[in-house]
Design a protein around this motif. Structure first.
Motif, mmCIF file in Angstrom:
data_model
loop_
_atom_site.group_PDB
_atom_site.id
_atom_site.type_symbol
_atom_site.label_atom_id
_atom_site.label_comp_id
_atom_site.label_asym_id
_atom_site.label_seq_id
_atom_site.Cartn_x
_atom_site.Cartn_y
_atom_site.Cartn_z
ATOM 1 N N THR A 237 -18.284 1.453 -14.519
ATOM 2 C CA THR A 237 -19.212 1.646 -13.410
ATOM 3 C C THR A 237 -20.081 2.879 -13.664
ATOM 4 O O THR A 237 -19.564 3.944 -14.002
ATOM 5 N N PRO A 238 -21.413 2.765 -13.537
ATOM 6 C CA PRO A 238 -22.285 3.938 -13.712
ATOM 7 C C PRO A 238 -21.956 5.025 -12.694
ATOM 8 O O PRO A 238 -21.573 4.724 -11.553
ATOM 9 N N PRO A 239 -22.087 6.296 -13.078
ATOM 10 C CA PRO A 239 -21.753 7.391 -12.146
ATOM 11 C C PRO A 239 -22.519 7.333 -10.833
ATOM 12 O O PRO A 239 -21.993 7.730 -9.790
ATOM 13 N N VAL A 240 -23.750 6.850 -10.878
ATOM 14 C CA VAL A 240 -24.550 6.799 -9.655
ATOM 15 C C VAL A 240 -23.944 5.831 -8.638
ATOM 16 O O VAL A 240 -24.012 6.052 -7.421
ATOM 17 N N LEU A 241 -23.319 4.747 -9.125
ATOM 18 C CA LEU A 241 -22.785 3.714 -8.237
ATOM 19 C C LEU A 241 -21.335 3.956 -7.819
ATOM 20 O O LEU A 241 -20.800 3.192 -7.012
ATOM 21 N N MET A 242 -20.719 4.996 -8.383
ATOM 22 C CA MET A 242 -19.305 5.221 -8.087
ATOM 23 C C MET A 242 -18.998 5.410 -6.599
ATOM 24 O O MET A 242 -18.047 4.822 -6.088
ATOM 25 N N PRO A 243 -19.783 6.228 -5.846
ATOM 26 C CA PRO A 243 -19.464 6.357 -4.410
ATOM 27 C C PRO A 243 -19.541 5.024 -3.669
ATOM 28 O O PRO A 243 -18.708 4.744 -2.796
ATOM 29 N N PHE A 244 -20.534 4.197 -4.026
ATOM 30 C CA PHE A 244 -20.661 2.898 -3.372
ATOM 31 C C PHE A 244 -19.512 1.968 -3.748
ATOM 32 O O PHE A 244 -19.013 1.208 -2.904
ATOM 33 N N MET A 245 -19.084 2.019 -5.007
ATOM 34 C CA MET A 245 -17.982 1.167 -5.450
ATOM 35 C C MET A 245 -16.678 1.563 -4.766
ATOM 36 O O MET A 245 -15.866 0.698 -4.407
ATOM 37 N N VAL A 246 -16.476 2.877 -4.577
ATOM 38 C CA VAL A 246 -15.274 3.330 -3.865
ATOM 39 C C VAL A 246 -15.275 2.807 -2.444
ATOM 40 O O VAL A 246 -14.245 2.329 -1.929
ATOM 41 N N LEU A 247 -16.437 2.857 -1.784
ATOM 42 C CA LEU A 247 -16.543 2.364 -0.409
ATOM 43 C C LEU A 247 -16.300 0.855 -0.353
ATOM 44 O O LEU A 247 -15.542 0.360 0.498
ATOM 45 N N ILE A 248 -16.919 0.116 -1.268
ATOM 46 C CA ILE A 248 -16.771 -1.346 -1.286
ATOM 47 C C ILE A 248 -15.330 -1.748 -1.578
ATOM 48 O O ILE A 248 -14.755 -2.626 -0.914
ATOM 49 N N GLU A 249 -14.717 -1.113 -2.572
ATOM 50 C CA GLU A 249 -13.330 -1.441 -2.925
ATOM 51 C C GLU A 249 -12.367 -1.073 -1.804
ATOM 52 O O GLU A 249 -11.383 -1.784 -1.564
ATOM 53 N N THR A 250 -12.642 0.028 -1.114
ATOM 54 C CA THR A 250 -11.776 0.431 -0.002
ATOM 55 C C THR A 250 -11.845 -0.580 1.135
ATOM 56 O O THR A 250 -10.817 -0.980 1.699
ATOM 57 N N ALA B 297 -7.588 4.738 -9.544
ATOM 58 C CA ALA B 297 -8.376 4.121 -10.621
ATOM 59 C C ALA B 297 -8.901 2.754 -10.216
ATOM 60 O O ALA B 297 -9.965 2.328 -10.672
ATOM 61 N N HIS B 298 -8.169 2.044 -9.344
ATOM 62 C CA HIS B 298 -8.599 0.724 -8.896
ATOM 63 C C HIS B 298 -9.852 0.793 -8.028
ATOM 64 O O HIS B 298 -10.571 -0.207 -7.889
ATOM 65 N N LEU B 299 -10.108 1.959 -7.440
ATOM 66 C CA LEU B 299 -11.273 2.090 -6.574
ATOM 67 C C LEU B 299 -12.574 2.125 -7.350
ATOM 68 O O LEU B 299 -13.643 1.863 -6.780
ATOM 69 N N VAL B 300 -12.508 2.458 -8.627
ATOM 70 C CA VAL B 300 -13.708 2.513 -9.464
ATOM 71 C C VAL B 300 -13.480 1.624 -10.684
ATOM 72 O O VAL B 300 -12.746 2.005 -11.599
ATOM 73 N N PRO B 301 -14.054 0.433 -10.730
ATOM 74 C CA PRO B 301 -13.880 -0.455 -11.884
ATOM 75 C C PRO B 301 -14.377 0.203 -13.164
ATOM 76 O O PRO B 301 -15.311 1.022 -13.153
ATOM 77 N N GLN B 302 -13.769 -0.158 -14.274
ATOM 78 C CA GLN B 302 -14.130 0.416 -15.565
ATOM 79 C C GLN B 302 -15.560 0.047 -15.932
ATOM 80 O O GLN B 302 -15.986 -1.097 -15.773
ATOM 81 N N MET C 153 0.822 -1.203 0.000
ATOM 82 C CA MET C 153 0.000 0.000 0.000
ATOM 83 C C MET C 153 0.863 1.263 0.000
ATOM 84 O O MET C 153 0.601 2.211 -0.749
ATOM 85 N N VAL C 154 1.881 1.284 0.835
ATOM 86 C CA VAL C 154 2.749 2.460 0.891
ATOM 87 C C VAL C 154 3.455 2.667 -0.447
ATOM 88 O O VAL C 154 3.502 3.784 -0.980
ATOM 89 N N PHE C 155 3.976 1.595 -1.007
ATOM 90 C CA PHE C 155 4.662 1.700 -2.299
ATOM 91 C C PHE C 155 3.690 2.118 -3.398
ATOM 92 O O PHE C 155 4.012 2.973 -4.233
ATOM 93 N N GLY C 156 2.506 1.514 -3.422
ATOM 94 C CA GLY C 156 1.545 1.815 -4.476
ATOM 95 C C GLY C 156 1.030 3.239 -4.425
ATOM 96 O O GLY C 156 0.975 3.932 -5.444
ATOM 97 N N TRP C 157 0.673 3.714 -3.239
ATOM 98 C CA TRP C 157 0.106 5.057 -3.132
ATOM 99 C C TRP C 157 1.146 6.158 -3.326
ATOM 100 O O TRP C 157 0.801 7.263 -3.737
ATOM 101 N N PHE C 158 2.410 5.871 -3.053
ATOM 102 C CA PHE C 158 3.450 6.889 -3.240
ATOM 103 C C PHE C 158 3.996 6.920 -4.664
ATOM 104 O O PHE C 158 4.448 7.955 -5.132
ATOM 105 N N THR C 159 3.991 5.780 -5.341
ATOM 106 C CA THR C 159 4.596 5.713 -6.683
ATOM 107 C C THR C 159 3.570 5.606 -7.809
ATOM 108 O O THR C 159 3.867 5.999 -8.932
ATOM 109 N N HIS C 160 2.397 5.061 -7.535
ATOM 110 C CA HIS C 160 1.366 4.902 -8.568
ATOM 111 C C HIS C 160 0.032 5.405 -8.027
ATOM 112 O O HIS C 160 -0.956 4.655 -7.986
#
Length: 224
Positions: free
Chosen positions: A134-147, A127-132, A114-121
Protein backbone atom coordinates in the motif's frame (compact mmCIF):
# COMPACT_ATOMS: atom_id res chain seq x y z
CA UNK A 1 -55.84 -13.49 6.31
CA UNK A 2 -52.53 -12.25 7.61
CA UNK A 3 -52.48 -8.70 8.97
CA UNK A 4 -48.78 -8.48 8.23
CA UNK A 5 -46.70 -10.55 5.83
CA UNK A 6 -43.85 -10.72 8.32
CA UNK A 7 -46.15 -12.18 10.99
CA UNK A 8 -45.09 -15.67 9.82
CA UNK A 9 -41.72 -15.00 11.47
CA UNK A 10 -43.15 -13.86 14.80
CA UNK A 11 -43.20 -16.25 17.77
CA UNK A 12 -46.83 -17.04 18.51
CA UNK A 13 -46.94 -20.26 20.56
CA UNK A 14 -46.52 -19.84 24.27
CA UNK A 15 -46.97 -21.59 27.61
CA UNK A 16 -47.51 -19.38 30.65
CA UNK A 17 -46.61 -16.33 28.52
CA UNK A 18 -43.27 -17.90 27.58
CA UNK A 19 -42.60 -18.33 23.87
CA UNK A 20 -42.09 -21.96 22.88
CA UNK A 21 -41.26 -21.39 19.22
CA UNK A 22 -37.55 -21.16 19.94
CA UNK A 23 -37.66 -24.76 21.15
CA UNK A 24 -37.67 -25.71 17.46
CA UNK A 25 -33.93 -24.96 17.53
CA UNK A 26 -33.46 -28.07 19.68
CA UNK A 27 -35.34 -30.29 17.22
CA UNK A 28 -32.16 -30.53 15.14
CA UNK A 29 -30.69 -32.75 17.82
CA UNK A 30 -33.19 -35.44 16.78
CA UNK A 31 -31.61 -35.61 13.32
CA UNK A 32 -28.06 -36.19 14.50
CA UNK A 33 -27.21 -39.72 13.32
CA UNK A 34 -26.41 -42.40 15.86
CA UNK A 35 -22.77 -42.94 14.97
CA UNK A 36 -22.24 -45.50 17.72
CA UNK A 37 -24.64 -48.12 16.44
CA UNK A 38 -23.18 -51.58 15.89
CA UNK A 39 -24.40 -51.44 12.30
CA UNK A 40 -24.24 -47.83 11.01
CA UNK A 41 -27.06 -46.71 8.75
CA UNK A 42 -26.59 -45.12 5.35
CA UNK A 43 -27.59 -41.78 6.84
CA UNK A 44 -24.88 -41.98 9.51
CA UNK A 45 -22.27 -43.05 6.94
CA UNK A 46 -23.23 -40.15 4.69
CA UNK A 47 -23.04 -37.70 7.58
CA UNK A 48 -19.64 -39.06 8.62
CA UNK A 49 -18.38 -38.62 5.07
CA UNK A 50 -19.70 -35.05 5.01
CA UNK A 51 -18.09 -34.12 8.32
CA UNK A 52 -14.77 -35.64 7.24
CA UNK A 53 -14.86 -33.59 4.04
CA UNK A 54 -15.66 -30.42 5.98
CA UNK A 55 -12.87 -31.20 8.45
CA UNK A 56 -10.31 -31.46 5.64
CA UNK A 57 -11.50 -28.22 4.06
CA UNK A 58 -11.62 -26.25 7.30
CA UNK A 59 -8.22 -27.60 8.34
CA UNK A 60 -6.73 -26.30 5.09
CA UNK A 61 -8.07 -22.81 5.87
CA UNK A 62 -6.88 -22.74 9.48
CA UNK A 63 -3.35 -22.19 10.72
CA UNK A 64 -1.54 -25.14 12.37
CA UNK A 65 -2.20 -23.68 15.83
CA UNK A 66 -5.97 -23.68 15.23
CA UNK A 67 -6.46 -27.12 13.70
CA UNK A 68 -8.74 -28.29 16.51
CA UNK A 69 -11.13 -25.41 15.84
CA UNK A 70 -12.49 -27.27 12.80
CA UNK A 71 -14.68 -29.31 15.16
CA UNK A 72 -16.35 -26.12 16.39
CA UNK A 73 -17.07 -24.94 12.85
CA UNK A 74 -18.46 -28.34 11.83
CA UNK A 75 -20.80 -28.14 14.83
CA UNK A 76 -21.76 -24.61 13.80
CA UNK A 77 -22.52 -25.81 10.28
CA UNK A 78 -24.60 -28.70 11.64
CA UNK A 79 -26.66 -26.44 13.91
CA UNK A 80 -27.46 -23.97 11.14
CA UNK A 81 -28.21 -26.53 8.43
CA UNK A 82 -30.55 -28.52 10.70
CA UNK A 83 -32.46 -25.37 11.65
CA UNK A 84 -32.63 -24.19 8.05
CA UNK A 85 -34.14 -27.48 6.92
CA UNK A 86 -36.54 -27.62 9.86
CA UNK A 87 -37.78 -24.16 8.89
CA UNK A 88 -38.97 -25.56 5.55
CA UNK A 89 -41.45 -27.83 7.32
CA UNK A 90 -44.99 -26.51 7.87
CA UNK A 91 -45.73 -24.96 11.27
CA UNK A 92 -42.09 -25.10 12.38
CA UNK A 93 -40.60 -21.84 13.61
CA UNK A 94 -37.53 -20.82 11.55
CA UNK A 95 -35.10 -19.60 14.19
CA UNK A 96 -32.28 -19.06 11.66
CA UNK A 97 -34.33 -16.33 9.95
CA UNK A 98 -34.08 -14.12 13.05
CA UNK A 99 -31.21 -11.78 13.80
CA UNK A 100 -31.55 -12.75 17.46
CA UNK A 101 -30.14 -16.17 16.62
CA UNK A 102 -27.76 -15.36 13.74
CA UNK A 103 -26.18 -12.45 15.61
CA UNK A 104 -25.86 -14.56 18.76
CA UNK A 105 -23.79 -17.01 16.68
CA UNK A 106 -21.57 -14.52 14.87
CA UNK A 107 -21.02 -11.83 17.51
CA UNK A 108 -19.54 -14.00 20.33
CA UNK A 109 -17.33 -15.75 17.78
CA UNK A 110 -16.05 -12.44 16.40
CA UNK A 111 -15.47 -10.95 19.86
CA UNK A 112 -13.55 -14.06 20.94
CA UNK A 113 -11.35 -13.91 17.84
CA UNK A 114 -10.66 -10.21 18.27
CA UNK A 115 -9.77 -10.49 21.95
CA UNK A 116 -7.53 -13.49 21.32
CA UNK A 117 -5.89 -11.92 18.27
CA UNK A 118 -5.16 -8.52 19.78
CA UNK A 119 -3.80 -9.97 23.04
CA UNK A 120 -1.64 -12.73 21.53
CA UNK A 121 -0.78 -11.51 18.01
CA UNK A 122 -0.86 -7.73 18.37
CA UNK A 123 1.73 -6.95 15.69
CA UNK A 124 0.08 -9.33 13.25
CA UNK A 125 -3.32 -7.70 13.81
CA UNK A 126 -1.82 -4.24 13.20
CA UNK A 127 -0.16 -5.54 10.03
CA UNK A 128 -3.56 -6.69 8.74
CA UNK A 129 -4.79 -3.10 8.80
CA UNK A 130 -2.35 -2.12 6.05
CA UNK A 131 -2.15 -4.57 3.11
CA UNK A 132 1.32 -5.22 1.73
CA UNK A 133 2.34 -2.82 -1.04
CA UNK A 134 0.00 0.00 0.00
CA UNK A 135 1.41 3.46 -0.90
CA UNK A 136 2.20 5.62 2.16
CA UNK A 137 -0.32 8.24 1.09
CA UNK A 138 -3.18 5.69 1.18
CA UNK A 139 -2.21 4.05 4.46
CA UNK A 140 -4.52 6.15 6.71
CA UNK A 141 -7.46 5.42 4.41
CA UNK A 142 -6.64 1.71 4.26
CA UNK A 143 -6.49 1.53 8.06
CA UNK A 144 -9.92 3.16 8.26
CA UNK A 145 -11.40 0.89 5.58
CA UNK A 146 -9.93 -2.29 7.08
CA UNK A 147 -11.10 -1.30 10.57
CA UNK A 148 -14.67 -0.70 9.38
CA UNK A 149 -14.73 -3.93 7.36
CA UNK A 150 -13.48 -5.82 10.42
CA UNK A 151 -16.09 -4.29 12.72
CA UNK A 152 -19.05 -5.07 10.45
CA UNK A 153 -18.08 -8.72 9.97
CA UNK A 154 -20.44 -10.18 12.60
CA UNK A 155 -23.27 -8.05 11.23
CA UNK A 156 -22.71 -9.16 7.65
CA UNK A 157 -22.58 -12.81 8.72
CA UNK A 158 -25.83 -12.48 10.65
CA UNK A 159 -27.67 -10.44 8.00
CA UNK A 160 -26.58 -12.73 5.15
CA UNK A 161 -28.00 -15.82 6.81
CA UNK A 162 -31.20 -14.23 8.11
CA UNK A 163 -31.96 -12.33 4.89
CA UNK A 164 -31.55 -15.38 2.67
CA UNK A 165 -33.84 -17.47 4.85
CA UNK A 166 -36.45 -14.71 5.11
CA UNK A 167 -36.47 -14.03 1.36
CA UNK A 168 -37.27 -17.62 0.41
CA UNK A 169 -39.94 -18.03 3.08
CA UNK A 170 -41.61 -14.77 2.10
CA UNK A 171 -41.73 -15.80 -1.54
CA UNK A 172 -43.23 -19.18 -0.67
CA UNK A 173 -45.81 -17.50 1.58
CA UNK A 174 -46.72 -14.88 -1.03
CA UNK A 175 -47.31 -17.47 -3.74
CA UNK A 176 -49.11 -19.85 -1.40
CA UNK A 177 -51.53 -17.17 -0.18
CA UNK A 178 -52.82 -16.66 -3.75
CA UNK A 179 -53.84 -20.32 -4.12
CA UNK A 180 -57.52 -20.10 -2.98
CA UNK A 181 -58.31 -17.43 -5.60
CA UNK A 182 -56.80 -19.27 -8.60
CA UNK A 183 -58.39 -21.58 -11.12
CA UNK A 184 -57.51 -25.27 -11.24
CA UNK A 185 -55.14 -24.97 -14.21
CA UNK A 186 -53.22 -22.04 -12.74
CA UNK A 187 -53.24 -23.75 -9.35
CA UNK A 188 -51.34 -26.71 -10.80
CA UNK A 189 -48.73 -24.32 -12.16
CA UNK A 190 -48.52 -22.69 -8.73
CA UNK A 191 -48.01 -26.04 -6.99
CA UNK A 192 -45.26 -26.96 -9.46
CA UNK A 193 -43.55 -23.59 -8.93
CA UNK A 194 -43.80 -24.07 -5.17
CA UNK A 195 -42.09 -27.44 -5.47
CA UNK A 196 -39.28 -25.84 -7.49
CA UNK A 197 -38.94 -23.05 -4.94
CA UNK A 198 -38.85 -25.58 -2.12
CA UNK A 199 -36.02 -27.40 -3.90
CA UNK A 200 -34.20 -24.08 -4.30
CA UNK A 201 -34.71 -23.28 -0.63
CA UNK A 202 -33.24 -26.67 0.31
CA UNK A 203 -30.11 -25.78 -1.66
CA UNK A 204 -30.02 -22.32 -0.05
CA UNK A 205 -30.29 -23.92 3.40
CA UNK A 206 -27.12 -25.93 2.75
CA UNK A 207 -25.23 -23.16 0.94
CA UNK A 208 -25.87 -20.51 3.57
CA UNK A 209 -24.82 -22.88 6.37
CA UNK A 210 -21.63 -23.66 4.47
CA UNK A 211 -20.92 -19.97 3.75
CA UNK A 212 -21.41 -19.02 7.41
CA UNK A 213 -19.03 -21.76 8.58
CA UNK A 214 -16.39 -21.08 5.88
CA UNK A 215 -16.33 -17.33 6.50
CA UNK A 216 -16.01 -17.94 10.24
CA UNK A 217 -13.10 -20.26 9.49
CA UNK A 218 -11.44 -17.67 7.27
CA UNK A 219 -11.78 -15.00 9.96
CA UNK A 220 -10.16 -17.38 12.43
CA UNK A 221 -7.28 -18.09 10.05
CA UNK A 222 -6.48 -14.38 9.78
CA UNK A 223 -5.63 -13.82 13.42
CA UNK A 224 -2.38 -15.82 13.43
Amino acid sequence: MMANLFSIFEPSSSIFSLSTNWLSTLLGLMFIPYLYWASPSRWSLMWSKLTQTLHKEFTALLSPSHIGASTMFISLFSLIVFNNFLGLLPYVFTSSSHMAMTLSLSLPLWITLMVFGWFTHTNHMFAHLVPQGTPPVLMPFMVLIETISNIIRPGTLAVRLAANMIAGHLLLTLLGSTGPSLTDSILMILIFSQMLLLTLESAVAIIQSYVFAVLSTLYTGEIS
